[in-house]
Motif scaffolding. Structure first.
Motif, PDB file in Angstrom:
ATOM      1  N   ASN A  12       6.148   1.757  -0.049  1.00 36.08           N
ATOM      2  CA  ASN A  12       6.109   3.075  -0.671  1.00 36.08           C
ATOM      3  C   ASN A  12       4.960   3.046  -1.680  1.00 36.08           C
ATOM      4  OD1 ASN A  12       6.428   5.252  -2.414  1.00 36.08           O
ATOM      5  ND2 ASN A  12       8.645   5.269  -2.229  1.00 36.08           N
ATOM      6  N   LYS A  13       3.813   3.531  -1.236  1.00 35.12           N
ATOM      7  CA  LYS A  13       2.607   3.431  -2.066  1.00 35.12           C
ATOM      8  C   LYS A  13       2.751   4.154  -3.394  1.00 35.12           C
ATOM      9  CE  LYS A  13      -1.385   4.165  -0.020  1.00 35.12           C
ATOM     10  NZ  LYS A  13      -2.386   4.579   1.017  1.00 35.12           N
ATOM     11  N   LYS A  14       3.451   5.295  -3.336  1.00 29.58           N
ATOM     12  CA  LYS A  14       3.610   6.120  -4.533  1.00 29.58           C
ATOM     13  C   LYS A  14       4.361   5.349  -5.633  1.00 29.58           C
ATOM     14  CE  LYS A  14       3.248  10.051  -6.616  1.00 29.58           C
ATOM     15  NZ  LYS A  14       1.937  10.121  -7.254  1.00 29.58           N
ATOM     16  N   GLU A  15       5.438   4.684  -5.197  1.00 32.57           N
ATOM     17  CA  GLU A  15       6.256   3.934  -6.152  1.00 32.57           C
ATOM     18  C   GLU A  15       5.443   2.791  -6.780  1.00 32.57           C
ATOM     19  OE1 GLU A  15      10.799   3.167  -5.646  1.00 32.57           O
ATOM     20  OE2 GLU A  15       9.774   1.389  -4.898  1.00 32.57           O
ATOM     21  N   PRO A  63      -2.787  -8.366   7.689  1.00 33.25           N
ATOM     22  CA  PRO A  63      -2.742  -7.050   7.056  1.00 33.25           C
ATOM     23  C   PRO A  63      -2.482  -7.254   5.555  1.00 33.25           C
ATOM     24  CG  PRO A  63      -0.692  -7.479   8.241  1.00 33.25           C
ATOM     25  CD  PRO A  63      -1.596  -8.644   8.511  1.00 33.25           C
ATOM     26  N   ASN A  64      -3.209  -6.541   4.725  1.00 28.93           N
ATOM     27  CA  ASN A  64      -3.105  -6.775   3.284  1.00 28.93           C
ATOM     28  C   ASN A  64      -2.922  -5.481   2.502  1.00 28.93           C
ATOM     29  OD1 ASN A  64      -3.790  -9.604   3.600  1.00 28.93           O
ATOM     30  ND2 ASN A  64      -5.903  -8.943   3.930  1.00 28.93           N
ATOM     31  N   ASP A 105       3.526  -7.212  10.311  1.00 30.29           N
ATOM     32  CA  ASP A 105       2.825  -5.923  10.244  1.00 30.29           C
ATOM     33  C   ASP A 105       3.157  -5.241   8.914  1.00 30.29           C
ATOM     34  OD1 ASP A 105       1.154  -3.911  10.987  1.00 30.29           O
ATOM     35  OD2 ASP A 105       2.408  -3.136  12.622  1.00 30.29           O
ATOM     36  N   LEU A 106       2.332  -4.279   8.622  1.00 25.82           N
ATOM     37  CA  LEU A 106       2.412  -3.606   7.334  1.00 25.82           C
ATOM     38  C   LEU A 106       2.333  -2.106   7.606  1.00 25.82           C
ATOM     39  CD1 LEU A 106       2.162  -4.428   4.284  1.00 25.82           C
ATOM     40  CD2 LEU A 106      -0.301  -4.402   4.605  1.00 25.82           C
ATOM     41  N   LYS A 107       3.274  -1.332   7.012  1.00 25.71           N
ATOM     42  CA  LYS A 107       3.234   0.118   7.255  1.00 25.71           C
ATOM     43  C   LYS A 107       3.620   0.862   5.986  1.00 25.71           C
ATOM     44  CE  LYS A 107       4.270   0.085  12.171  1.00 25.71           C
ATOM     45  NZ  LYS A 107       5.320   0.074  13.177  1.00 25.71           N
ATOM     46  N   ASP A 161      -6.207   2.692  -6.634  1.00 21.89           N
ATOM     47  CA  ASP A 161      -6.377   3.022  -5.226  1.00 21.89           C
ATOM     48  C   ASP A 161      -5.633   1.954  -4.425  1.00 21.89           C
ATOM     49  OD1 ASP A 161      -7.262   3.994  -2.828  1.00 21.89           O
ATOM     50  OD2 ASP A 161      -9.334   3.292  -3.055  1.00 21.89           O
ATOM     51  N   ILE A 162      -4.490   2.317  -3.858  1.00 26.05           N
ATOM     52  CA  ILE A 162      -3.706   1.354  -3.077  1.00 26.05           C
ATOM     53  C   ILE A 162      -3.931   1.639  -1.608  1.00 26.05           C
ATOM     54  CG2 ILE A 162      -1.379   0.552  -2.512  1.00 26.05           C
ATOM     55  CD1 ILE A 162      -0.666   1.283  -5.462  1.00 26.05           C
ATOM     56  N   GLN A 163      -4.399   0.639  -0.898  1.00 26.97           N
ATOM     57  CA  GLN A 163      -4.735   0.841   0.517  1.00 26.97           C
ATOM     58  C   GLN A 163      -4.145  -0.295   1.337  1.00 26.97           C
ATOM     59  OE1 GLN A 163      -6.930   3.163   1.915  1.00 26.97           O
ATOM     60  NE2 GLN A 163      -7.808   4.124   0.089  1.00 26.97           N
ATOM     61  N   LEU A 164      -3.619   0.055   2.500  1.00 25.89           N
ATOM     62  CA  LEU A 164      -3.192  -0.970   3.442  1.00 25.89           C
ATOM     63  C   LEU A 164      -4.362  -1.219   4.392  1.00 25.89           C
ATOM     64  CD1 LEU A 164       0.414   0.327   4.274  1.00 25.89           C
ATOM     65  CD2 LEU A 164      -0.398  -0.958   2.277  1.00 25.89           C
ATOM     66  N   VAL A 165      -4.777  -2.472   4.498  1.00 24.32           N
ATOM     67  CA  VAL A 165      -5.931  -2.788   5.356  1.00 24.32           C
ATOM     68  C   VAL A 165      -5.483  -3.768   6.440  1.00 24.32           C
ATOM     69  CG1 VAL A 165      -7.661  -2.361   3.575  1.00 24.32           C
ATOM     70  CG2 VAL A 165      -6.706  -4.662   3.810  1.00 24.32           C
ATOM     71  N   TYR A 166      -6.192  -3.700   7.568  1.00 24.39           N
ATOM     72  CA  TYR A 166      -5.785  -4.475   8.746  1.00 24.39           C
ATOM     73  C   TYR A 166      -6.981  -5.208   9.343  1.00 24.39           C
ATOM     74  CZ  TYR A 166      -1.810  -1.361   8.249  1.00 24.39           C
ATOM     75  OH  TYR A 166      -0.746  -0.684   7.723  1.00 24.39           O
ATOM     76  N   PRO A 167      -6.725  -6.376   9.965  1.00 19.63           N
ATOM     77  CA  PRO A 167      -7.811  -7.060  10.670  1.00 19.63           C
ATOM     78  C   PRO A 167      -8.442  -6.117  11.690  1.00 19.63           C
ATOM     79  CG  PRO A 167      -5.844  -8.444  10.593  1.00 19.63           C
ATOM     80  CD  PRO A 167      -5.443  -7.094  10.072  1.00 19.63           C
TER      81      PRO A 167
END
Lengths: 366, 427
Positions: B29-32, B131-132, B12-14, B47-53
């Motif tokens: 830590n998206k900001k970093e 998750p990517n 999983d990705l959070k 634009d950094i995004q966490l995407v999920y199936p």
């Protein structure tokens, strides 16, 4: 949900029970319900339907004489569609099987093609590989492979029923990267229809490759996945002796076409060619490039990069070259199959010959 | 050369305050990560995004897909990030089950890749089922297009190394060892089998500049090169600047190399790799094919080679010329082809006429089409109005519910290094 599928069948004079050669000239006869092998077909379809709870009913059987139908297969197919109008809600159409019979295979093939095109329903027949109908219609309908002996009716009808049931029951199993459902011709024993599909199989490409090279190096038997066609060889034509008197024409597969692409050429797997006026095309704003196989910008910037008309004009001016034809033959070709290239090449050659004044061709590619 | 790849299964990705791996969860830590990527002066915004199936998300202008990898010691992605150091030895951390989806949101290319996180792509692409982390970069106005593509490429590599570093110090779920000496047989008496990796073709060079795929430099114009397979697995050879059924993941996991390793000392001796680019002119092709055959026969002493093919029609000619040269030199071949059309027969798709090329494997069908019925609600790296390529030159937009797309533009469906369980058959 269980469904009752409506089935239509076509039979010739012999299988319809009207008689042999003496009845070959008979016109159409439309019967309600099954006739001849139609009873077996209905039984086999219902056997297939047990798995899904579906039933099948042969609602009508159209019959005609072999001589009559095959004399004008296209016109008679159109007539048959009119006759069958009351049944156009049918789910599937069968014809024959026709085995190796020349007239019967052509009749079945023509009818399958026409009904498939008109109503968009699956159309299935059965033929021997050597029959004329197989060659003409294999790409247009589903043709179960048969021998040349009509005693094979039971097993052929069973195969036709099995394929028919499969075509009416596409499942969600992902077999092809295109996500289409096409019954496997190897499993269902029908003639392939001139299509290629990337198919999910048990082993990776890498596994198959290593297996094959080890076998080849060890001198063991292996099965290649492709057996290439062998190309024709041809004699190279004699050179033009005196270029100062010769008229040259441009032919190119590099995708240079009239602005707006009026012939709807495709960037990939294009099948058409066109005859353009060279000077109109080469004028500013007169052209565009339709080709996905290379980076097009240079040719778009200057079409002389593909058709070196600038150099040709200088040579003509200097008396080195007799002239350049106004006709430019264009066939954008990126991933076009070789058989189509051969066909179009022959047509282009004929056209150039018919012009009567072209001595040689410069063929440019990318 | 010995390479150990320590793999960590990411379930999983959070988002989190600290980038780390805990119990199979990758916290980001998206900001970093954003700050790291914005260090590049060509990148205006990322634009950094966490995407999920299952997300109703369509990712556009996908330039590459990268497996998160980082060196325990040594240079990550040498030549692109930091100085060139030969890849392929030591220990590398690798995250499984999550990928960096690298998008160039400012591209002007008309052919560009996509990935849907739901709909039909779930059935076709491994990347739609993990998750990517999407990294979509936007160019500073006026940045030259090719220079920006290189910045995007490096942004993806930075993200890949940054994420993999989160596993540093943890016990791996799996360790794979890739250890071989090209000149020493694992087991005497077995045939020596090598691999010719055609990994680039300059025919598609956008704006007439070759992509930097080999230690941060182009391979175009170079001679065929003997290379240790570990260099390819460990980041020495990476993906193109456009997704053309080619991505970095498939190079980092080159399936033929992995398969040859599996058989090394069992029924063959893995004899090495020759790295080649396809050639655009006949003279160079002839020379390079003779050199390939010479390297295979006289430098690597091979009995057989697998020659894999990269996208395009022209590379097919190189494959046949290399194959014939090898066979003539006494090195047996298994060659790949990629049928480039969905009509005709398999025989039709072969452009060579040489009877010695008897072992042919179909490795992908990049230009086949798939109809994708999927209504995306969110777009990354583009908008609902982003144009999608059509070889009939018909207008189709990313927001269309039904698109008809050639498979080479769909991330993960095909792979030119033999990793997919696919074969092209006649129907």
């Amino acid at each position: 949900m269980a469904k009752e599928f409506k089935v239509l069948l076509y039979l010739n004079n012999a299988f319809g029970g009207y008689g042999f050669e003496e009845a070959a000239g008979m016109g159409f006869d439309l019967n309600e319900g099954p006739k001849g092998p139609g009873n077996l077909l209905q039984a086999q379809l219902n056997k297939q339907g047990e798995a899904t709870g579906d039933t099948y009913k042969v609602v009508a059987t159209l019959c005609a004489g072999d001589d009559f139908f095959s004399a004008e297969p296209e016109a008679n197919s159109a007539k048959a569609i009119e006759l069958l109008d009351a049944y156009k809600d049918a789910d599937i159409f069968f014809a024959g099987p026709a085995f190796a019979a020349g007239r019967y295979t052509v009749s079945c093939g023509a009818l399958c093609e026409a009904i498939g095109a008109a109503w968009g329903i699956p159309c299935i027949t059965g033929m021997d590989e050597q029959s004329p109908g197989t060659d003409i219609y294999r790409k247009k309908c589903y043709i179960i492979k048969t021998g040349n002996n009509a005693r094979e009716v039971p097993q052929t009808v069973a195969k036709m029923a099995r394929l028919g049931h499969a075509l009416l029951h596409p499942d969600d199993v992902v077999r092809l990267t295109s996500l289409e459902y096409i019954p496997d011709p190897r499993e269902y024993d029908y003639f392939t229809r001139g299509q290629l599909r990337c198919t999910y199989v048990d082993r990776t490409v890498a596994e198959r490759s290593v297996d094959m090279i080890v076998k080849k190096v060890n001198g063991e038997e292996f099965v290649s996945e492709v057996y290439p066609d062998r190309f024709d060889t041809f004699d190279i034509p004699k050179a033009v002796k005196d270029l100062s008197k010769a008229k040259i024409a441009f032919v190119s597969d590099g995708g240079l076409v009239y602005k707006g692409n009026p012939d709807h050429c495709q960037t990939r797997s294009n099948l058409v060619w066109a005859d353009y006026d060279l000077r109109t095309l080469m004028a500013p704003g007169g052209y565009e490039v339709v080709h996905a196989g290379y980076f097009n910008d240079y040719v778009n910037q200057d079409p002389n990069r593909l058709l070196p008309l600038d150099v040709i004009d200088e040579d003509i001016k200097a008396g080195k070259l007799g002239g350049i034809s106004d006709h430019y033959m264009s066939m954008p070709a990126c991933t076009t199959v070789s058989a189509q290239c051969k066909k179009n090449g022959a047509e282009i050659g004929e056209k150039l010959k018919a012009l009567g004044d072209v001595d040689a061709v410069i063929l440019t590619s990318t | 050369m010995r390479l150990e790849i320590d793999s960590y299964e990411i379930k999983d990705l959070k988002e989190g305050p600290k980038t780390c791996v805990e119990n199979g969860v990758l916290y980001v830590n998206k900001k970093e990560l954003e700050e790291l990527i914005l260090q590049d002066a060509n990148i205006e915004k990322v634009d950094i995004q966490l995407v999920y199936p299952g997300d109703k998300t369509r990712i556009l202008n996908v330039q590459d897909v990268i497996q998160p990898r980082a060196k325990v010691e040594g240079q990550d992605f040498p030549g692109w990030l930091g100085k060139i150091k030969i890849a392929g030895s030591g220990k590398t951390l690798s995250l499984d089950g999550t990928y960096v989806i690298n998008s160039n949101a400012s591209t002007n290319r008309i052919e560009s890749g996509l990935l849907d996180m739901d709909g039909p792509m779930r059935k076709l692409s491994p990347y739609a089922n993990t998750p990517n982390v999407v990294v979509a970069s936007y160019a500073v106005a006026g940045t030259e297009e090719r220079a920006f593509e290189d910045s995007v490429k490096c942004a993806g590599f930075k993200a890949a190394a940054y994420l993999a570093n989160a596993a540093k110090g943890l016990a791996p779920d799996k360790t794979e060892v890739f250890d071989m000496d090209m000149y020493k047989n694992k087991k005497e008496g077995l045939p020596r089998i090598g691999y010719i990796f055609q990994c680039y073709s300059p025919q598609f060079d956008y704006l007439a500049v070759s992509d930097k795929i080999f230690y941060g430099r182009a391979l175009t114009g170079t001679l065929p090169l003997v290379i240790h397979p570990n260099e390819i697995l460990d980041g020495g050879v990476m993906g193109w600047n456009a997704l053309k059924a080619i991505d970095s993941v498939s190079y980092q996991n080159n399936a033929i190399i992995k398969e040859l390793y599996k058989h090394d000392g069992v029924d063959l001796n893995f004899g090495g790799v020759i790295l080649v680019s396809a050639n655009t002119d006949a003279d160079n092709r002839d020379r390079n094919c003779q050199i390939v055959a010479d390297l295979a026969k006289n430098v690597l002493n091979l009995d057989g080679v697998i020659i894999s093919k990269i996208l395009g029609g022209m590379p097919h000619i190189d494959i046949s010329s290399m194959g014939v040269a090898c066979e003539n030199a006494g090195v047996k071949t298994c060659v790949h082809t990629t049928p480039l059309t969905a009509v005709g027969t398999l025989g039709d798709t072969i452009l060579f006429n040489d009877e010695c090329l008897t072992a042919i494997v179909t490795s992908s069908s990049p230009f086949e089409r798939t109809v994708i019925n999927f209504k995306a609600e969110k777009f990354i790296g583009g908008t609902a109005e982003t144009k999608l390529y059509s070889s009939e030159m018909k207008l189709q937009l990313a927001g269309d519910e039904r698109i008809n797309i050639e498979q080479y533009l769909t991330a993960g469906v095909h792979d030119h290094t033999g990793g997919r369980k696919v074969q092209t058959l006649e129907y």
